[in-house]
Design a protein around this motif. Structure first.
Motif, PDB file in Angstrom:
ATOM      1  N   HIS A  32       0.978  -1.216  -0.022  1.00 18.77           N
ATOM      2  CA  HIS A  32       0.195   0.076  -0.087  1.00 18.77           C
ATOM      3  C   HIS A  32       1.085   1.091   0.045  1.00 18.77           C
ATOM      4  O   HIS A  32       1.733   1.406   0.976  1.00 18.77           O
ATOM      5  CB  HIS A  32      -0.764  -0.024   1.243  1.00 18.77           C
ATOM      6  CG  HIS A  32      -1.695   1.296   1.291  1.00 18.77           C
ATOM      7  ND1 HIS A  32      -2.824   1.533   0.599  1.00 18.77           N
ATOM      8  CD2 HIS A  32      -1.622   2.465   2.117  1.00 18.77           C
ATOM      9  CE1 HIS A  32      -3.287   2.690   1.038  1.00 18.77           C
ATOM     10  NE2 HIS A  32      -2.592   3.229   1.911  1.00 18.77           N
ATOM     11  N   TRP A  66      -7.798  -1.887   2.881  1.00 21.00           N
ATOM     12  CA  TRP A  66      -8.338  -0.439   2.529  1.00 21.00           C
ATOM     13  C   TRP A  66      -9.329  -0.309   1.463  1.00 21.00           C
ATOM     14  O   TRP A  66      -9.379  -1.145   0.664  1.00 21.00           O
ATOM     15  CB  TRP A  66      -6.980   0.419   1.763  1.00 21.00           C
ATOM     16  CG  TRP A  66      -6.079   0.839   2.696  1.00 21.00           C
ATOM     17  CD1 TRP A  66      -5.992   1.934   3.256  1.00 21.00           C
ATOM     18  CD2 TRP A  66      -4.999  -0.038   3.071  1.00 21.00           C
ATOM     19  NE1 TRP A  66      -4.574   2.027   4.010  1.00 21.00           N
ATOM     20  CE2 TRP A  66      -4.175   0.889   4.197  1.00 21.00           C
ATOM     21  CE3 TRP A  66      -4.439  -1.145   2.878  1.00 21.00           C
ATOM     22  CZ2 TRP A  66      -2.974   0.172   4.665  1.00 21.00           C
ATOM     23  CZ3 TRP A  66      -3.239  -1.727   3.564  1.00 21.00           C
ATOM     24  CH2 TRP A  66      -2.719  -1.162   4.182  1.00 21.00           C
ATOM     25  N   ARG A  75      -9.798   4.823   2.871  1.00 18.45           N
ATOM     26  CA  ARG A  75      -9.718   4.519   4.099  1.00 18.45           C
ATOM     27  C   ARG A  75      -9.337   3.124   4.796  1.00 18.45           C
ATOM     28  O   ARG A  75      -9.569   2.297   4.036  1.00 18.45           O
ATOM     29  CB  ARG A  75     -11.162   5.150   4.718  1.00 18.45           C
ATOM     30  CG  ARG A  75     -11.395   6.296   4.345  1.00 18.45           C
ATOM     31  CD  ARG A  75     -13.026   6.666   4.831  1.00 18.45           C
ATOM     32  NE  ARG A  75     -13.908   5.980   3.950  1.00 18.45           N
ATOM     33  CZ  ARG A  75     -15.115   6.030   3.988  1.00 18.45           C
ATOM     34  NH1 ARG A  75     -15.729   6.432   5.301  1.00 18.45           N
ATOM     35  NH2 ARG A  75     -15.885   5.665   3.180  1.00 18.45           N
ATOM     36  N   LEU A  76      -8.570   3.040   5.870  1.00 18.85           N
ATOM     37  CA  LEU A  76      -8.132   1.791   6.338  1.00 18.85           C
ATOM     38  C   LEU A  76      -9.262   1.197   6.954  1.00 18.85           C
ATOM     39  O   LEU A  76      -9.767   1.837   7.910  1.00 18.85           O
ATOM     40  CB  LEU A  76      -7.023   2.073   7.192  1.00 18.85           C
ATOM     41  CG  LEU A  76      -6.054   1.022   8.032  1.00 18.85           C
ATOM     42  CD1 LEU A  76      -5.552  -0.026   7.148  1.00 18.85           C
ATOM     43  CD2 LEU A  76      -5.333   1.594   9.139  1.00 18.85           C
ATOM     44  N   ARG A  93     -13.050   1.325  10.871  1.00 21.19           N
ATOM     45  CA  ARG A  93     -12.815   2.259   9.583  1.00 21.19           C
ATOM     46  C   ARG A  93     -11.991   3.426  10.221  1.00 21.19           C
ATOM     47  O   ARG A  93     -12.474   4.029  11.341  1.00 21.19           O
ATOM     48  CB  ARG A  93     -13.849   2.572   9.066  1.00 21.19           C
ATOM     49  CG  ARG A  93     -13.430   3.290   7.484  1.00 21.19           C
ATOM     50  CD  ARG A  93     -14.697   3.786   6.692  1.00 21.19           C
ATOM     51  NE  ARG A  93     -15.538   4.771   7.437  1.00 21.19           N
ATOM     52  CZ  ARG A  93     -16.842   4.558   7.866  1.00 21.19           C
ATOM     53  NH1 ARG A  93     -17.349   3.326   7.601  1.00 21.19           N
ATOM     54  NH2 ARG A  93     -17.429   5.576   8.372  1.00 21.19           N
TER      55      ARG A  93
END
Length: 298
Positions: free
Chosen positions: A23, A62, A67-68, A83
């Motif tokens: 990522h 993701w 957003r993780l 999240r």
């Protein structure tokens, strides 16, 4: 079958390392036992990128907007998918309390659907109590229960999809969002499902058997990288042919393709002691060059 020997150590002295994801130019992974997530670049420069005791990441991914997502390791406070918002705050992406215990892996597809799986039983307790002289398959031992895969759609709704998964582990989704492949670690196989337009799973079939799969990733030739059940990472074609093998000195828990061209194979390996699973420091992040680049998710 090809052999690959140019393996280098990027990070050493870790505990159990899992859930690798390439990522934003680095390999992210969960450092079980330390309660953090870390990231390392191709030169071995590593740092802690998530250190929050309330989160304690077990597996990560993701959404398409960046957003993780995290499944926390500690599920005593309630099974949930978290999240991280752009301002750094954590919110509940989905309530997973309706799912059985033993949440394990997640994968996010290109449409924002999230697949979460779980063992359906307490794995650490199960492994600690195993009788080494019992000849029965693991699926027939005391304490075993079938695992599951659940779909979380973009609106946060949870749909229980498939049961009777023999300890589901790593998952991957093909680049066309059309197929999900899951490791059935206790069955010694990779299992594939067709993904319908609504994200539901059907047409269950064996992708490859005769291996001991854990974390997985896909390459552009349609092959899957995973573990062989011993101390090697293998590249397996649909049908079960082993195309390439990387011999290590300890079991690989998970693998991920990444790097600038997608051809760096990262392998997360450690010695496993079920009596003290997070006490040692044999965890390593290793890397070698792969014959085909990464595709799909994660």
């Amino acid at each position: 079958m090809g052999g690959m020997t140019d393996v280098r150590v990027l990070v050493d002295g870790l505990r159990i390392v899992e859930s690798p994801r390439w990522h934003d130019g680095r390999l992210w992974f969960c450092h079980w036992g330390a309660g953090v997530a870390m990231a390392v670049d191709a030169e071995g420069r590593a740092e802690v990128v998530l250190d929050d005791p309330a989160v304690d990441p077990h597996t990560i991914g993701w959404l398409p907007d960046g957003r993780l997502l995290v499944v926390p390791k500690n599920q005593d406070a309630g099974r949930r998918l978290l999240r991280r918002e752009p301002d750094g705050t954590w919110v509940a992406h989905a309530d997973l309390s309706g799912l059985p215990a033993g949440l394990n892996e997640l994968v996010v597809d290109g449409r924002g659907n999230v697949y979460v799986n779980g063992a359906g039983f307490g794995l650490l307790e199960f492994m600690r109590d195993l009788d080494p002289d019992d000849p029965r398959p693991l699926t027939q031992r005391p304490g075993y229960a079938p695992g599951f895969i659940a779909l979380i759609t973009a609106d946060g709704a949870v749909h229980q999809q498939r049961f009777d998964i023999a300890f589901p582990n790593g998952m991957a989704v093909t680049a066309d969002n059309g197929t999900l492949i899951v490791s059935e670690s206790f069955a010694g196989c990779l299992t594939a499902f067709d993904i319908a337009a609504d994200g539901s799973l059907g047409n269950r079939r064996v992708f490859a058997g005769g291996i001991g799969p854990d974390g997985i990733c896909l390459d552009a030739d349609g092959a899957v990288w995973t573990s062989d059940g011993g101390t090697a990472a293998v590249r397996v074609a649909e049908g079960g042919q082993i195309l390439d093998r990387v011999e290590l000195d300890r079991p690989p828990f998970a693998v991920m393709l990444g790097g600038d061209d997608g051809r760096t194979l990262f392998m997360l390996a450690a010695q496993w002691n079920p009596q003290d699973p997070f006490g040692g420091t044999t965890g390593r992040v290793l890397a070698t060059t792969a014959p085909a680049p990464h595709v799909g998710w994660p």
